[in-house]
Each structure stands twice: as C-alpha cells, then as structure tokens.
Design a protein around this motif. Structure first.
Motif, PDB file in Angstrom:
ATOM      1  N   PHE B 405       0.912  -1.192  -0.222  1.00 27.45           N
ATOM      2  CA  PHE B 405      -0.072   0.043   0.003  1.00 27.45           C
ATOM      3  C   PHE B 405       0.876   1.419   0.120  1.00 27.45           C
ATOM      4  CE2 PHE B 405      -2.953  -3.169   1.843  1.00 27.45           C
ATOM      5  CZ  PHE B 405      -3.973  -3.318   0.958  1.00 27.45           C
ATOM      6  N   THR B 406       2.151   1.196  -0.262  1.00 30.21           N
ATOM      7  CA  THR B 406       3.016   2.400  -0.070  1.00 30.21           C
ATOM      8  C   THR B 406       3.426   2.450  -1.603  1.00 30.21           C
ATOM      9  OG1 THR B 406       3.451   1.895   2.076  1.00 30.21           O
ATOM     10  CG2 THR B 406       4.920   3.544   0.824  1.00 30.21           C
ATOM     11  N   HIS B 407       3.444   3.610  -2.254  1.00 31.00           N
ATOM     12  CA  HIS B 407       3.852   3.766  -3.742  1.00 31.00           C
ATOM     13  C   HIS B 407       5.365   4.729  -3.512  1.00 31.00           C
ATOM     14  CE1 HIS B 407       0.415   2.041  -4.830  1.00 31.00           C
ATOM     15  NE2 HIS B 407      -0.538   2.793  -4.125  1.00 31.00           N
ATOM     16  N   GLN B 408       5.493   5.202  -2.601  1.00 29.61           N
ATOM     17  CA  GLN B 408       6.649   6.044  -2.462  1.00 29.61           C
ATOM     18  C   GLN B 408       7.287   6.351  -0.920  1.00 29.61           C
ATOM     19  OE1 GLN B 408       6.128   9.830  -4.617  1.00 29.61           O
ATOM     20  NE2 GLN B 408       4.986  10.557  -2.635  1.00 29.61           N
ATOM     21  N   GLY B 409       8.248   6.529  -0.709  1.00 31.87           N
ATOM     22  CA  GLY B 409       8.910   6.610   0.545  1.00 31.87           C
ATOM     23  C   GLY B 409       9.408   5.392   1.307  1.00 31.87           C
ATOM     24  N   LYS B 410       8.944   5.058   2.412  1.00 34.39           N
ATOM     25  CA  LYS B 410       9.658   3.563   3.194  1.00 34.39           C
ATOM     26  C   LYS B 410       8.540   3.135   3.969  1.00 34.39           C
ATOM     27  CE  LYS B 410      12.010   6.657   6.341  1.00 34.39           C
ATOM     28  NZ  LYS B 410      13.341   7.031   6.690  1.00 34.39           N
TER      29      LYS B 410
END
Lengths: 182, 640
Positions: B405-410
């Motif tokens: 569920f994360t597309h950018q970042g960490k």
C-alpha cells in the motif's frame, strides 16, 4: 429483670440519639425493636447484659458508665413517667426513699409473680450519711445501683455522693452522703 | 401498747370519757390535732358506717364485733376502724386509712413506711397502677401484632404472586416433617390446596422414582430436573440445621429453549465442520495442480536461459506463490477458528530471524520502489522464547501489506523489548486508512474499502489472522493511520528473554549431498506431480522407481529393498497411509521394512501430518513442494 427496668436503656438511647440509636442498640442485643420491651414482663438477665453490652459498643462507653447512666435515667425519666406515683409513695425525701427501698421492692416482688427483686438494708452513719447494703443474685450491677442513687439525689434536689465499697461475697455496700439534711 | 401502735400506726387509745390518751405516729402525721392528750374523740373523727351517729362509749362497745368507717374531721381521709376494749376501761381504736389512689398517699404527706405492716391497701393501689401499665403494654403489643400481621399478609400475597409468575412453589419444614407447602406448589402439581400431603406424597406423583431422585436423595439437598408427564420440574432443596426448604419450578419452557439451543449448537458445529472440511478439500484440490505449476516452473527456471522466457516463468511463479499465500491464509483462518492452530514456543535468536525476514521481503520492496528499514533497539535480548513461525507470519503480513500500500517513501520496522514483551511496529508512508474504516480492519474478510480489494487484491483475512496470532502469543495488535500520510501497525507478543540453546548439528540445506545409488520409490498418482518430483530428485543427483498407486508400490517394495520412499497420501486402489502400514508390517516379505518414508499430501492441516506419522512415516511434505523443502525432508539420508 423486669421490662420496666430494661426500658431505661431504650428511653436513654432514644433521648440521646433518637430512634436510629435505639434500633442499633436493640439490634446489637438481638431484640426486636418493633415489639420492644413489655414493662411487666420478666426478661432473662442475659437480655439486660446484652443491652448494656450493645449500648456500650454503640456509645463507646464502658459497661459501668452505661449502667450508671441507665440507673440515673430510670429514676429521672423512665420511673418518673411510668410509675411516678409509685415512686412518690416511697418517700418525699432521699433518706425516707432509701429507707423504703426494700419495702418497695418487696411489694413489687409480691405483686408480679416470677420476679426476683434485690434486697436493701441501710445503716445510718451520721445525720447526712448512710450505708446501703444491696443484695442480689445478679452480679455486676453495682454501677446501676450507684446511678439509681445519684438519680434519686437529683430527684430530691439533694446533691449526693455515692461511694461503691469493695463487694463482699453476697452483697455490695454503698456509702451515700448528701450535702444538707433532707 | 407500743407494739399495737406500730401495727396500727393510725390508731387511737381513748379513756372511758372518750378522751384521747395515745395515738399512732402516722395518724398524728395526717392530723396533728390528734397529738394532744385529752382531746375529745368527737372533735377528731365522726362515724360514717354502720350509720352516722353520735359516738358514745356504749355505742362503741356495742359494735365491737363489726368494723366501722370513720372520717377525720380535718381531712377527707376515711379510716377503717375496729374497736378493742382494753383494761381500765380504755378503748383501742385500730384505724387503717382507706386510700383510693397512690396520689392520695402523697397528698396526705405519707409514704409506704407510714402504713401498717399488715395493711394491704398499698398493694392494691400498686397493683392497680401496674395493671394500667400492663394494659398499656398489651394495647401497644396488640397494635404491633396487627401491624406485623398486616405486613405478613402483604408479604404472603406478594410471595404468592411472585411464585405464580415464576411458576414456582415452595415448601419448608423440619427434616422429618411436617412441611408447610405454598399454595402455588399445590397448583403447580395439580393438587387441591385442602389435601393433607407430605413430601413422599409429592414424590409419588413422579413414580417410578430413580436412584438419583427419591426421598432420601431429596433430603440431602441439591437440584433435580424431573419430568411429570410432558412437564419438566426443577426441585431445588436446601438442608440447614436439620430443616429442609425447597422450591419446585416448572422449567418446561427453559428445557425447550435449552433443547433448541443445543440443536442450534450442534447444527452450527456441523456447519463449521463442513466449512473446515470444505476449506481443506478446496485447499487440497488447488494445491495439487499448484504443485505442478510451481514445481515445473522452478525446474524450468533452472534450465531456461532466454530472458523473455525467464521473465514469463518468473511471473508464473509469482502468481502461483500469490495464490498459495491466499490458500494459506484461508487455511490458517480455518485452523485458528477451530482452535487447531498450534503454538510452538522455543528459543529464537531475534537478530538473524528479523534480518532474514527483511531480506526475503526486500525484493518486493525494491520492485515497488519503496525503502525497507529494520531498526532494532540496542538492548534487544539476543534470544527470546516465542513461536518463530507465527512471529514471522505476522511480520511478513504487516510488512508485505505496508509495501503493497506504499507507492513512495519507505516502510520502517522497529523492534523493541520491554517487560518480557516483544514490541514491533511497522510504519509506512502509504495511502493510509480512513478513520471510519479502522474499527473493522481486523474483522475477517474485511478490507478498508471495497475499492482496495479491487485494486490491491487479497482475501481480507491477513490482518484478522495477525490479530488472532498476536493474541495466541499473549499480546495484541493496534493501528494508527492518517489517510494520505501512512499507517503504523503496532503489535506485541509475550517473548521472555531466553538462554541460547546448545549448538545445532544441522547442516545448511545447500550443503547436503546424497549418495547417487540411493534406492528410491516414488508413488504418486498425478502425472504432473510425478514429473515435478522426478525433476527435483534429478536436481539432487538422484533417480527413483515410480509407480501410480499404493498397490503397485507394495509390489515394488516386495521385489526390492528401498532406502527411501516418497509416497503420496491420496492415491487410488491403495492410499499412501495403507502402503506405509503394510511396508512397516513387512507384508509379503518386504525386504526393507525400515525404509525412510516421506509422505506427501495436499492436505496441509496439522491432523493430516499427525495421521502420516502415526501410520509410520518418518517425514511429511505438504504440496506444493519446493526443492529446498524436499532437500530438508531428506536431510537424514544426506552424506557426511
């Protein structure tokens, strides 16, 4: 002991703390407060001791203090309200009254079957002093007699001092002195 | 004379001329005028009865034998008198006062001691007063009794009403009777209230009595549910101080409800069992072809070098693995629900476990273009005691979700330990969850939004499984999230610090070598799976005799001795378990009944594994089987 004597504990409780105080003391002594005490009924002595014990706990007083107040209260309120005329018949002054104590108890004993009243005899020690000898099958009620005598002093407006002497095997003596000649 | 005056303190002695000579003290107290010698008697008293007349000596002497009533001239006091003639013509008038009340005694200035000892009048007056007291007490007591009686009547009616509503009757009495029965008890048992009955009469209604329900058992006290025709009664009996009290209640409705509940429970249990069986069967049916898909893909990946084909094969493998995750989720959930999910606590070395796990998950993060960090507290204990499989399962699920569920970042996984609790948080910078969806996030088959399922896939079981696993491990899970900013899942499990166990004798799987002349039998009815197994064994430098069912397998076993048998459990004609049992029994002269046997099944439930081991298998493999799993299962046969 006769209900009319025990009733002083009830009257005393009611005058000190109202109905609620009496309910507490009666409950502590295992007495149904609704039925209360029947004045002409001869109750087991255990009830008297239980009432005194319960009052002692509830009022945080020693049993002897309760007994003395109990005696005073009987003369000044309970006896006066219920049997005033009877008391008046026993004498109009302290000395006469004390002199008639045994006669009074003897008559009560003869009138109420099953009662065992104490015996009294007195010896004059001087114009304002006498020794009262109290004999009863009930033990430990010296303070009650002392309270009765002090109550009598108040009843007749005669300041009185009561000294409880050491008990003997079958009797208890009191030295009673009053301030003025009755 | 003095004695006479003491006996009669109201007496007078007069001379022949009726002049006063002596007087009693009490009379003197009431009428001081009398206390003078020589006073004329008529001046002091007058005669009232037998009749009012002038008092003369002759008259007095004439009425010696009868009593008289006199009245004092100076007061209203009447005196009862008796005439006694004394020597020297003196006359003794023995007076006693006639008192009508105790008050009069006071008014006259007298007291008890002033009356003669033989005078009973005061006793009568006292008795009158005491009777008044007794009457007053009696009246009060009657009022109390009336009031108590009214209260008792009210309470009885209240009790009867309550008993009627509760369909209950009661009884009470000494153990050996007689008993008092409430009116409603008669009504309940269909008896006339006039009946003279005892407990034994009531019990006779339930004849024939049993060992459990009879008079003797009843008198011991207890609760007894008994039937009277179509009606159920509950007898509840108490015994205290040799008194018995009890109730009888119509519990037919309750029994009916209990039966319905029991039926509903049985139906629910059957449905639940059917669901578990269905899930297991579906799992089996899917796992079998999946074994072929994944096994063959793995074999192909090892032999194909063309990049385009490798990419396609890799996609097939990933899809298969995703399908496997879903299958495992369903199976886990089914196990947890039926209480069959085992917890195996053992010493776990945290640092390698967590690092390896992150390594496994990092390709997924890399593909997603998301950073993955593991931050462990410095004071983390090296070893703890927990279930490593379930711990890894929860972390994998949470980190996998976070990456998904994360597309950018960490995605950051933080690990700390305090008070014997291992606390792990998984924080992402993903899409986050709306507050209204947070509450039902841990419910099974629920995802935050329907659109999530469409876009991201999944069964919606993962978080529900995580929550239940955490609770099974003595902890729980919580979540905080801000839509558009990310989520933080935090969970904790009981993991007391532990000592490192002794050194392991196991070799790494990669180092395992097998003797090429190992005699192997493979019994598997599915053609694809046979090929997969053979391919994998070939990769390990091994070859095998292959048969399609247990019956053929037994024939082969009787012909030659095998060192290793890999037997599918579900096969036609003779299944794998039967084959194991016959080999172990040495049927038909099986030369090596102690062969190492690994059973193979698509049923991944614990009880299936137990069934294989009970039949005599040494190891167990769940389909789909990977090469490394096969190697691991064959470890005991490795060389060196």
């Amino acid at each position: 002991m006769l209900g009319m004597v025990n009733q002083a504990v009830e009257d005393m409780a009611r005058s000190l703390g109202g109905e609620s105080l009496w309910l507490k003391i009666a409950e502590g002594a295992g007495l149904d407060p609704e039925v209360g005490l029947l004045r002409m009924e001869s109750y087991p002595d255990e009830l008297t001791y239980a009432l005194v014990g319960s009052a002692s706990q509830v009022l945080s007083l020693s049993p002897d203090q309760v007994l003395e107040e109990f005696g005073k209260h009987w003369i000044l309120y309970t006896g006066e309200n219920g049997y005033g005329q009877l008391l008046k018949g026993a004498g109009q002054d302290l000395k006469t009254f004390i002199g008639n104590l045994d006669l009074l108890h003897g008559k009560v004993e003869s009138l109420i079957p099953g009662t065992r009243c104490p015996r009294f005899s007195s010896q004059e020690l001087g114009p304002n002093c006498l020794r009262l000898i109290y004999r009863s099958h009930r033990k430990g009620l010296g303070a009650l007699v002392s309270g009765l005598l002090k109550g009598l002093g108040e009843r007749f407006g005669t300041p009185v001092s009561v000294q409880i002497l050491d008990p003997e095997e079958d009797c208890q003596a009191f030295e009673i002195c009053w301030e003025q000649a009755p | 004379m003095k004695v006479l005056r003491q006996l009669f303190p109201f007496s007078l002695v007069v001379n022949r001329q009726l002049k006063v000579l002596t007087w009693g003290d009490s009379l003197c107290k009431v009428t001081p005028e009398v206390c003078r010698r020589g006073t004329d008697l008529s001046q002091l008293v007058r005669l009232e009865r037998p009749h009012s007349t002038e008092v003369t000596r002759d008259f007095l002497l004439s009425c010696r034998r009868q009593g008289q009533i006199w009245r004092l001239n100076t007061s209203q006091l009447n005196l009862r008198g008796q005439v006694v003639v004394l020597p020297k013509e003196r006359i003794f008038l023995a007076f006693t006062p006639v008192l009508s009340s105790l008050q009069q005694l006071e008014q006259l200035g007298l007291d008890l001691g002033d009356l003669g000892v033989l005078d009973n009048s005061i006793e009568f007056l006292m008795q009158a007063q005491l009777q008044e007291v007794a009457m007053a007490d009696s009246t009060r007591l009657r009022q109390v009794l009336q009031s108590k009686n009214a209260e008792l009547t009210r309470q009885r009616l209240e009790l009867e009403t309550a008993q009627e509503i509760a369909q209950l009757g009661s009884f009470e009495g000494p153990a050996d009777g007689p008993y008092v029965f409430s009116r409603n008890l008669y009504r309940l048992l269909g008896l006339s209230a006039q009946s003279q009955i005892d407990l034994s009469d009531l019990l006779a209604l339930y004849a024939p009595l049993t060992d459990q329900f009879n008079l003797a058992s009843l008198l011991q006290g207890g609760t007894f549910d008994v039937q009277l025709g179509e009606v159920w009664h509950r007898w509840t009996v108490y015994r205290a101080n040799d008194r018995i009290s009890g109730t009888v209640q119509d519990i037919s409705l309750q029994k009916h409800s209990e039966n319905q509940l029991l039926q509903a429970k049985l139906t629910a249990e059957r449905a639940n069992q059917a669901k578990s069986d269905f899930l297991a069967m579906m799992s089996h049916e899917i796992r079998t072809p999946m074994n072929g898909v994944l096994g063959l893909t793995e074999l192909l990946l090892n032999s194909v070098t063309e990049p385009e084909l490798r990419d396609m094969l890799d996609l097939i493998r990933q899809s298969g693995q995703s399908l496997l995750v879903i299958l495992n989720d369903i199976l886990d959930y089914s196990r947890i629900e039926s209480g069959q999910m085992p917890v195996e606590l053992r010493e776990v070395q945290l640092q390698p476990l967590l690092s390896n796990l992150m390594q496994l998950l990092s390709p997924q993060a890399e593909r997603q273009g998301v950073g993955l960090e593991l931050r462990m507290d410095r004071d983390l204990p090296a070893w703890v005691r927990t279930d490593p499989t379930r711990l890894q399962q929860v972390i994998s699920n949470l980190v996998g979700n976070a990456i998904k569920f994360t597309h950018q970042g960490k995605v950051v996984c933080r690990v700390s330990h305090r008070d014997s609790l291992l606390q792990i948080s998984v924080q992402d910078t993903g899409i986050g969850i709306a507050p209204e969806h947070l509450a039902r996030l841990f419910q099974p088959f629920v995802q935050a939004e329907a659109s999530t399922t469409r876009r991201y896939g999944g069964t919606g079981l993962g978080l529900s499984i995580c929550q239940r696993l955490c609770r099974m491990l003595g902890g729980d899970i919580a979540v905080e999230s801000v839509p558009g900013q990310g989520s933080c899942f935090r969970f904790w499990v009981a993991a007391p610090p532990a000592q490192a166990p002794g050194p392991s004798l196991c070799k790494p799987v990669a180092d395992l070598n097998f003797a090429a002349d190992l005699r192997i039998l493979v019994a598997e009815d599915n053609l694809v799976n046979r090929r997969v197994l053979m391919g994998m064994l070939g990769r390990l430098g091994l070859s095998a005799t292959v048969v399609e069912n247990g019956r053929l397998g037994l024939c082969e076993c009787q012909k030659q001795g095998f060192d290793l048998m890999i037997l599918d459990v579900e096969m036609p004609e003779m299944d794998g378990l039967e084959l194991i049992r016959r080999v172990r029994a040495g049927e038909g002269g099986v030369p090596n009944r102690d062969a190492y046997i690994v059973s193979l099944t698509a049923q991944a439930r614990e009880r299936d594994q137990e069934g294989c081991l009970e039949a005599g298998a040494n190891g167990f493999l769940s389909k789909p089987v990977s090469l490394s799993q096969l190697q691991q299962a064959l470890r005991p046969l490795a060389r060196g």
